[in-house]
Design a protein around this motif. Structure first.
Motif: not given
Ligand SMILES: Nc1ccn([C@@H]2O[C@H](COP(=O)(O)O)[C@@H](O)[C@H]2O)c(=O)n1
Ligand SMILES: C[C@@]1(CO)OP(=O)(O)OP(=O)(O)OC[C@H]1O
Length: 159
Positions: A99-126
């Protein structure tokens, strides 16, 4: 099968700059963050969650801020190292929830890209990587936009 749970939390102050790194994604923003590395609070919180599950201390023990090797470092390198530390001990990451705690930047528009990078680095499914965000309703240091914070939990299982 053995299971371990870990949690992590990280904060960085906003400073000069034109972007923040969150979950390995470069997000344009009116401020940057003050940090030794790229200051990615999401990845730092996940690293600490993995290290916590392994009872291997914290991110500063493995990547000391006094070490010039980590100046401006890509925090994805830290995440991959934490995955390797788990693997060497017979553990793999089952899932991560951050969970990100911030007024800004808005995370929602970037959440999928973040999930994909983290999944790749951890070797797990998105599907095993969750990214959420909340404001703090303008309260506290995040509410005043003085800084940004993230928290994370992860589950490890034996291979
Ligand atoms: N940095 C942020 C903060 C929030 N969001 C999204 O907005 C929703 C509403 O936030 P509240 O704090 O007003 O409840 C939140 O659930 C997120 O979906 C965001 O994307 N980025
Ligand atoms: C990541 C490291 C790397 O030197 O420095 P910072 O980027 O300042 O980030 P922090 O969350 O304070 O963790 C400490 C360090 O391990």
């Amino acid at each position: 099968m053995n299971l371990r749970i870990g949690q992590g939390f990280d904060v960085h102050a906003f400073g000069d700059g034109d972007h923040v790194m969150l979950g390995g994604v470069r997000i344009p923003h009116a401020r940057g963050v003050v940090a030794h590395s790229d200051g990615d609070v999401v990845l730092h919180a996940i690293c600490d969650a993995i290290l916590g599950a392994l009872a291997l201390g914290d991110i500063g023990r493995h990547f000391p801020p006094s070490d010039e090797r980590w100046r401006d470092a890509d925090s994805r390198e830290f995440l991959r190292h934490c995955r390797a530390l788990a693997g060497e001990r017979g553990w793999h990451v089952v899932n991560v929830d951050a969970t990100v705690l911030a007024e800004r930047p808005k995370v929602g528009p970037h959440a999928q890209a973040m999930r994909e990078r983290i999944a790749e680095d951890l070797g797990i499914d998105v599907d095993a990587v969750s990214i959420k965000a909340t404001t703090t309703e303008k309260l506290g240091f995040t509410g005043r936009e003085e800084g940004i914070a993230a928290m994370a939990v992860c589950l490890l299982a034996t291979s």
